[in-house]
Design a protein around this motif. Structure first.
Motif, PDB file in Angstrom:
ATOM      1  N   GLU A 189       0.854  -1.185   0.000  1.00  0.00           N
ATOM      2  CA  GLU A 189       0.000   0.000   0.000  1.00  0.00           C
ATOM      3  C   GLU A 189       0.898   1.245   0.000  1.00  0.00           C
ATOM      4  OE1 GLU A 189      -2.053  -3.234   0.442  1.00  0.00           O
ATOM      5  OE2 GLU A 189      -0.849  -2.722   2.200  1.00  0.00           O
ATOM      6  N   VAL A 190       0.646   2.174  -0.920  1.00  0.00           N
ATOM      7  CA  VAL A 190       1.431   3.405  -1.045  1.00  0.00           C
ATOM      8  C   VAL A 190       0.607   4.550  -0.471  1.00  0.00           C
ATOM      9  CG1 VAL A 190       2.715   4.895  -2.613  1.00  0.00           C
ATOM     10  CG2 VAL A 190       2.430   2.464  -3.159  1.00  0.00           C
ATOM     11  N   VAL A 191       1.181   5.234   0.553  1.00  0.00           N
ATOM     12  CA  VAL A 191       0.464   6.266   1.299  1.00  0.00           C
ATOM     13  C   VAL A 191       1.354   7.500   1.413  1.00  0.00           C
ATOM     14  CG1 VAL A 191      -0.870   6.781   3.391  1.00  0.00           C
ATOM     15  CG2 VAL A 191      -0.617   4.420   2.623  1.00  0.00           C
ATOM     16  N   GLY A 192       0.741   8.694   1.394  1.00  0.00           N
ATOM     17  CA  GLY A 192       1.475   9.934   1.564  1.00  0.00           C
ATOM     18  C   GLY A 192       1.013  10.699   2.786  1.00  0.00           C
ATOM     19  N   VAL A 193       1.915  11.545   3.344  1.00  0.00           N
ATOM     20  CA  VAL A 193       1.598  12.433   4.460  1.00  0.00           C
ATOM     21  C   VAL A 193       2.068  13.830   4.079  1.00  0.00           C
ATOM     22  CG1 VAL A 193       1.647  10.699   6.285  1.00  0.00           C
ATOM     23  CG2 VAL A 193       3.759  11.823   5.626  1.00  0.00           C
ATOM     24  N   THR A 194       1.360  14.846   4.557  1.00  0.00           N
ATOM     25  CA  THR A 194       1.641  16.227   4.167  1.00  0.00           C
ATOM     26  C   THR A 194       2.603  16.935   5.107  1.00  0.00           C
ATOM     27  OG1 THR A 194      -0.306  16.993   5.384  1.00  0.00           O
ATOM     28  CG2 THR A 194      -0.592  16.435   3.056  1.00  0.00           C
ATOM     29  N   GLY A 195       2.938  16.327   6.248  1.00  0.00           N
ATOM     30  CA  GLY A 195       3.868  16.960   7.176  1.00  0.00           C
ATOM     31  C   GLY A 195       3.750  16.397   8.568  1.00  0.00           C
ATOM     32  N   VAL A 196       4.433  17.068   9.516  1.00  0.00           N
ATOM     33  CA  VAL A 196       4.453  16.595  10.908  1.00  0.00           C
ATOM     34  C   VAL A 196       3.067  16.677  11.528  1.00  0.00           C
ATOM     35  CG1 VAL A 196       5.393  17.049  13.197  1.00  0.00           C
ATOM     36  CG2 VAL A 196       6.887  17.185  11.203  1.00  0.00           C
ATOM     37  N   VAL A 197       2.319  17.746  11.224  1.00  0.00           N
ATOM     38  CA  VAL A 197       0.970  17.877  11.795  1.00  0.00           C
ATOM     39  C   VAL A 197       0.081  16.738  11.326  1.00  0.00           C
ATOM     40  CG1 VAL A 197      -1.073  19.335  11.887  1.00  0.00           C
ATOM     41  CG2 VAL A 197       1.198  20.374  11.981  1.00  0.00           C
ATOM     42  N   HIS A 198       0.157  16.416  10.041  1.00  0.00           N
ATOM     43  CA  HIS A 198      -0.629  15.296   9.505  1.00  0.00           C
ATOM     44  C   HIS A 198      -0.232  13.987  10.191  1.00  0.00           C
ATOM     45  CE1 HIS A 198      -2.090  12.989   5.679  1.00  0.00           C
ATOM     46  NE2 HIS A 198      -2.783  12.687   6.763  1.00  0.00           N
ATOM     47  N   MET A 199       1.076  13.770  10.413  1.00  0.00           N
ATOM     48  CA  MET A 199       1.539  12.554  11.086  1.00  0.00           C
ATOM     49  C   MET A 199       1.005  12.496  12.516  1.00  0.00           C
ATOM     50  SD  MET A 199       5.489  12.516   9.708  1.00  0.00           S
ATOM     51  CE  MET A 199       5.971  11.240  10.836  1.00  0.00           C
ATOM     52  N   GLY A 200       0.978  13.641  13.204  1.00  0.00           N
ATOM     53  CA  GLY A 200       0.430  13.660  14.556  1.00  0.00           C
ATOM     54  C   GLY A 200      -1.042  13.336  14.579  1.00  0.00           C
ATOM     55  N   GLN A 201      -1.797  13.810  13.583  1.00  0.00           N
ATOM     56  CA  GLN A 201      -3.225  13.490  13.514  1.00  0.00           C
ATOM     57  C   GLN A 201      -3.456  12.010  13.244  1.00  0.00           C
ATOM     58  OE1 GLN A 201      -4.252  16.251  10.410  1.00  0.00           O
ATOM     59  NE2 GLN A 201      -4.892  17.861  11.844  1.00  0.00           N
ATOM     60  N   VAL A 202      -2.580  11.401  12.413  1.00  0.00           N
ATOM     61  CA  VAL A 202      -2.679   9.955  12.168  1.00  0.00           C
ATOM     62  C   VAL A 202      -2.381   9.184  13.450  1.00  0.00           C
ATOM     63  CG1 VAL A 202      -1.698   8.023  10.900  1.00  0.00           C
ATOM     64  CG2 VAL A 202      -2.150  10.173   9.712  1.00  0.00           C
ATOM     65  N   GLN A 203      -1.356   9.630  14.187  1.00  0.00           N
ATOM     66  CA  GLN A 203      -1.007   8.960  15.446  1.00  0.00           C
ATOM     67  C   GLN A 203      -2.145   9.047  16.452  1.00  0.00           C
ATOM     68  OE1 GLN A 203       1.654   7.244  16.328  1.00  0.00           O
ATOM     69  NE2 GLN A 203       3.168   7.661  14.730  1.00  0.00           N
ATOM     70  N   SER A 204      -2.885  10.152  16.410  1.00  0.00           N
ATOM     71  CA  SER A 204      -3.993  10.334  17.355  1.00  0.00           C
ATOM     72  C   SER A 204      -5.267   9.649  16.903  1.00  0.00           C
ATOM     73  CB  SER A 204      -4.268  11.839  17.549  1.00  0.00           C
ATOM     74  OG  SER A 204      -3.102  12.507  17.987  1.00  0.00           O
ATOM     75  N   GLY A 205      -5.315   9.140  15.679  1.00  0.00           N
ATOM     76  CA  GLY A 205      -6.494   8.456  15.182  1.00  0.00           C
ATOM     77  C   GLY A 205      -7.526   9.363  14.559  1.00  0.00           C
ATOM     78  N   PHE A 206      -7.222  10.666  14.395  1.00  0.00           N
ATOM     79  CA  PHE A 206      -8.189  11.594  13.826  1.00  0.00           C
ATOM     80  C   PHE A 206      -8.223  11.533  12.299  1.00  0.00           C
ATOM     81  CE2 PHE A 206      -7.067  14.126  17.804  1.00  0.00           C
ATOM     82  CZ  PHE A 206      -8.127  13.590  18.512  1.00  0.00           C
ATOM     83  N   ARG A 207      -7.132  11.180  11.665  1.00  0.00           N
ATOM     84  CA  ARG A 207      -7.054  11.136  10.206  1.00  0.00           C
ATOM     85  C   ARG A 207      -6.302   9.890   9.769  1.00  0.00           C
ATOM     86  NH1 ARG A 207      -4.689  16.465   7.515  1.00  0.00           N
ATOM     87  NH2 ARG A 207      -5.126  15.170   5.691  1.00  0.00           N
ATOM     88  N   SER A 208      -6.333   9.623   8.492  1.00  0.00           N
ATOM     89  CA  SER A 208      -5.495   8.589   7.893  1.00  0.00           C
ATOM     90  C   SER A 208      -4.643   9.245   6.818  1.00  0.00           C
ATOM     91  CB  SER A 208      -6.362   7.477   7.281  1.00  0.00           C
ATOM     92  OG  SER A 208      -7.246   8.008   6.302  1.00  0.00           O
ATOM     93  N   GLY A 209      -3.743   8.471   6.216  1.00  0.00           N
ATOM     94  CA  GLY A 209      -2.877   9.010   5.196  1.00  0.00           C
ATOM     95  C   GLY A 209      -3.600   9.181   3.861  1.00  0.00           C
ATOM     96  N   ILE A 210      -2.890   9.754   2.902  1.00  0.00           N
ATOM     97  CA  ILE A 210      -3.429   9.955   1.558  1.00  0.00           C
ATOM     98  C   ILE A 210      -3.138   8.706   0.735  1.00  0.00           C
ATOM     99  CG2 ILE A 210      -3.321  11.380  -0.511  1.00  0.00           C
ATOM    100  CD1 ILE A 210      -2.322  13.671   1.251  1.00  0.00           C
ATOM    101  N   ARG A 211      -4.188   7.984   0.371  1.00  0.00           N
ATOM    102  CA  ARG A 211      -4.003   6.761  -0.414  1.00  0.00           C
ATOM    103  C   ARG A 211      -3.565   7.139  -1.841  1.00  0.00           C
ATOM    104  NH1 ARG A 211      -9.355   3.124   1.239  1.00  0.00           N
ATOM    105  NH2 ARG A 211      -8.943   3.091   3.487  1.00  0.00           N
TER     106      ARG A 211
END
Length: 892
Positions: free
Chosen positions: A807-829
């Motif tokens: 699976e290839v996924v993208g992240v937009t930055g540190v804030v996006h990574m923190g939101q993924v860690q918190s369960g609020f968002r997922s990565g960009i498929r």
């Protein structure tokens, strides 16, 4: 002795069974040093006798709650019976049924002596197996192989009764018996005979077999059948009869590959700080006259005087000086055969001299004026008696007592022993042998064995690591001969990708020389490693036996890695437990190369698991079992591989025994594994290749492969850990450092989509404006975050660990990574496929399974790595440790 025995066609060997930390200079003792043993302790005039030999009991008044060391019950009343030698306390009723012998007699009861391997003890409450008192503080030691705990100043008086974990080709047994160890049982332990509770947290009581784990009372354990069945772990335990190791000239630390930093041999390695502290404290103690007691410094042997190692002997009125000195050194001999010599003078104290006899001042003053240091020696005798143990158990005789004198020769002793055993000499000849008394304790623990000389070929196998990889066999041979100066013939087995060679040497002395020389040799500024490798006779393994090969990273998980290493050495054969920081995974895989089937358990983080899998991939073609199942006890920070398989975020102190049982009952599943080809080239703006920047390399991926911001954070963490490794001992601190480096990058911007080009399954895939690109093999990333997400999308298949897709996924930055860690968002498929091609136009941080580096421009190709991995998981949830099972099992 060996030279004379060779002429007779008989092997006549002496084995020193003194404690492993005893000064090695005291080891040379000849047959004339032996003496007749009394079957009582030094307290010959003890009023209270017991059924067990060696004890010197006296009636004492109890001033605090006390428990019996025999039955572990509370002693009601104020009267108890205490052994003045080993501090054994018991009821009056237990004196008649007492089975446990005194510490002064235990060395004489050991049939095959095996030295202990002492290391620093843990933090749990334990009792000393010599003085029976509680161990505490920094002066406590424990054996790294068995359940023996001692004080630092008691270690030299331990009995050499460690587990025998291999056959050495000299002393062998027909049947495999229980190996009993007294005390330090769990409070819930129950007797195998009477089913009553036998554990105690208050005293050293109860017996436990260190192979099968059954427990019993000291009064009941002799009723247990002698033969040991190895218990519930039998099918995963490497039976000692299946392991052969020619261990002469090598210490037990070397045989079990225990790092020298844990060694506490005096005079050969760095002295343990605990021992140093204890002996320094001893040296500062002077003579004190307090009331009716007087304390003397007594030395055992001239070497002890030079090193300043003494025992403080307390003397009371009407007590024999020599008798008290023998008790202090745990010597079960007749005081009439010994005397004390003043150090630096001619004055002597014989065994019939008593301090303050009849209140007379003469003896007291002569002792005070003569000096405060005394040397314990045996009185000179014309003849001595030695015990010669035989290697023919069917003869029905454990040992033969032989009288020797100055005129005795080795051949005369052999002739007398063989005649008593109804065996005949094959040849004549012999040489005379003399000795100089050095230490009474050393003489007490020296054994003589007579065994048949079978002219068995010697084969010592050494694994030499740290060599340059990917050389030819001729080049490796040249390097070995040049740097190690091998003088005898040897057989060379090469592991090219790991830069290691296995040497088979047919000479003990030459093997020892090469072993020590390799540790001090460097090639290309890299120090070589040297390990003694045992041999496994795979054809003697049972059909239902699948031994477990254990790798432990002691630097992972704070102190938990070291505790697991100790726990698995106790539960299994230490020859199947490897410290991965001492020689890497190759040593264990090379040892098990001929075993038809086995499993592997890795205790460490995701990086440690990847290390083991990489070496396994390199040597797979040399293994009889090419796809051994591999289990994980997660000790790292992220532990994503263990998380996705529902084994918890990390090890939290579960009982190693329950972990092994779960491993045995686990079933297999499948998992993908991927190969990454890194081809660094100078890539122009139009995508054309120019000159190579560095040689291509191949790495293996199990979890995920990341480029950009997530790899950059991982790289900063990695550099911080290398600068101050002592601070990174807990998962909580490690995650705090991750947060810190993440906040420092929160304003960082990088147009990753402009720096690389992505092709999936032959199709170019346009990239959105992202800062990081991650390729997932498992649906867990960054300590358990679901980067792909759970939303259903008809464009993609549902992710699985065995679907053959990344699976290839993208992240937009540190804030996006923190939101993924918190369960609020997922990565960009972005995509899903099984063949990935990347083109890098600039140097970019990358990381594979948490191992980061800077990758130069060039091409990166990701493809499936051959057959799928065979993973395993437990059959039922009930066998897992509670509340969070902390291991996972899979096979390559």
């Amino acid at each position: 002795l060996h030279a004379a025995a060779d002429t007779l066609g008989i092997q006549f060997c002496t084995i020193d069974i003194s404690s492993f930390i005893h000064p090695p200079s005291l080891a040379g003792t000849s047959p004339l040093a032996g003496k007749k043993r009394a079957q009582q302790s030094p307290g010959l005039r003890s009023k209270y006798q017991s059924s067990a030999p060696g004890h010197c009991f006296k009636k004492v008044t109890l001033t605090k709650p006390t428990f019996c060391h025999s039955c572990s019950d509370f002693i009601w009343g104020i009267i108890g019976f205490l052994c003045e030698v080993c501090n054994f306390m018991c009821h009056e009723k237990c004196l008649k049924t007492l089975r446990k012998v005194c510490s002064s007699m235990t060395p004489s009861l050991v049939q095959v002596p095996v030295a202990h391997c002492f290391g620093p003890a843990g933090q749990k409450k334990r009792f000393c197996c010599v003085c029976r008192k509680q161990t505490e503080g920094s002066t406590a030691l424990r054996c790294e192989v068995c359940e023996l705990h001692v004080h630092a100043d008691c270690a030299i008086f331990t009995c050499a009764d460690c587990r025998s974990c291999h056959l050495d080709g000299i002393l062998e047994q027909d049947t495999f018996h229980h190996h009993w160890r007294e005390g330090n049982l769990a409070s819930a332990a129950r007797c195998e005979v009477c089913r009553r509770s036998c554990g105690s947290s208050d005293v050293l009581a109860g017996m436990r077999c260190e192979w099968c784990g059954i427990t019993s009372h000291a009064a009941c354990y002799l009723a247990v059948p002698a033969e040991c069945t190895l218990g519930r772990l039998r099918c995963m335990l490497l039976h000692p009869a299946c392991v052969r190791l020619d261990s002469r000239n090598f210490s037990k630390m070397h045989c079990y590959r225990i790092a020298e930093s844990c060694s506490h041999e005096l005079g050969t390695h760095t002295v343990n700080p605990a021992l140093q502290k204890a002996f320094t404290l001893q040296k500062k103690i002077m003579i004190y006259i307090i009331g009716s007691k007087q304390n003397l410094k007594v030395f055992d042997g001239d070497d002890a005087v030079k090193r300043g190692f003494f025992r403080l002997v307390s003397i009371t009125k009407n007590e024999e000086v020599v008798e008290a000195a023998l008790r202090a050194f745990y010597l079960p001999d007749d005081p009439q055969d010994f005397e004390l010599h003043e150090i630096g003078g001619l004055q002597r104290l014989h065994s019939d001299d008593i301090l303050n006899r009849n209140g007379g001042p003469d003896n007291r003053n002569s002792l005070k004026d003569g000096g405060d240091s005394w040397l314990l020696k045996a009185k000179p005798r014309v003849t001595e008696v030695i015990k010669v143990y035989n290697d023919w158990p069917r003869s029905g005789v454990a040992f033969i007592s032989v009288s020797v004198s100055d005129s005795s020769t080795t051949s005369s002793v052999l002739a007398e022993v063989l005649s008593k055993l109804d065996r005949q000499n094959k040849k004549d000849g012999g040489v005379a042998s003399r000795c100089v008394q050095v230490s009474l304790r050393q003489m007490n623990q020296t054994r003589f064995y007579i065994v048949e000389n079978k002219n068995r070929a010697v084969r010592v196998e050494l694994l030499i690591g740290g060599l340059p990889p990917l050389l030819t066999t001729e080049k490796y041979t040249q390097l070995i001969e040049e740097h190690l100066a091998i003088k005898s013939e040897f057989f060379l087995c090469v592991c090219f990708r790991s830069g290691a060679v296995a040497l088979q040497i047919s000479c003990f002395a030459e093997a020892e020389r090469i072993y020590m020389l390799a540790k001090d040799t460097s090639i290309n500024n890299k120090t070589l490693t040297s390990l003694v490798i045992p041999g496994i006779t795979h054809n003697t393994l049972g059909e239902d036996v699948c031994p477990l090969l254990v790798f432990v990273n002691p630097k992972s998980g704070g102190l938990k890695g070291r505790e697991l290493l100790y726990g698995f050495r106790k539960l299994l054969n230490p020859h199947q437990v490897f410290d991965i920081m001492n020689g890497g995974p190759l040593a264990g895989l090379h040892t098990f190369r001929e075993v038809p089937r086995f499993r592997v358990l890795v205790c460490g983080g995701d990086g440690t698991v990847g290390w083991v899998l990489g070496v396994l991939e390199a040597v797979r073609h040399k293994l009889t079992c090419r796809e051994p199942p591999i289990g994980i006890i997660p000790l790292g920070t992220g532990n994503d591989l263990a998380r996705i398989l529902r084994w918890g975020p990390g090890y939290s102190g579960e009982d190693p025994y329950h972990i092994l049982v779960s491993v045995y009952e686990a079933d297999e599943v499948l998992m993908d594994r991927w190969t990454i080809l890194l081809d660094a080239q100078d890539v122009s703006e139009d995508g054309k290749d120019n000159d190579f920047l560095e040689p291509p390399k191949i790495v293996q991926m199990n979890n995920y492969f990341g480029l950009g911001i997530d790899a950059e954070l991982s790289l900063d963490f990695h550099l911080a850990r290398e600068d101050e490794p002592d601070k990174f001992t807990s998962r909580f601190h490690n995650k705090g450092v991750y947060v810190k480096v993440g906040l420092q990058k929160i304003s960082h911007t990088r147009s990753l989509h402009k720096e690389l080009q992505l092709h999936v399954d032959g199709q170019e895939v346009p990239l959105p404006n992202i800062e990081g690109l991650i390729f997932l093999n498992i649906p867990s990333w960054g300590s358990g975050a679901d980067l792909w997400g759970s939303e259903v999308d008809s464009r993609y298949e549902k992710p699985s660990i065995d679907d053959g897709l990344l699976e290839v996924v993208g992240v937009t930055g540190v804030v996006h990574m923190g939101q993924v860690q918190s369960g609020f968002r997922s990565g960009i498929r972005i995509a899903q496929g099984n063949y990935i091609r990347l083109t890098l136009r600039k140097p970019i941080p990358v990381q594979v399974d948490g191992e980061p580096w800077i990758q130069p421009p060039g091409h990166i190709i990701i493809s499936a790595a051959g057959p799928k991995v065979h993973s395993v998981c437990p059959r039922t949830a009930s066998v897992l440790p509670e509340p969070d099972p902390q291991w996972y099992f899979y096979a390559v």
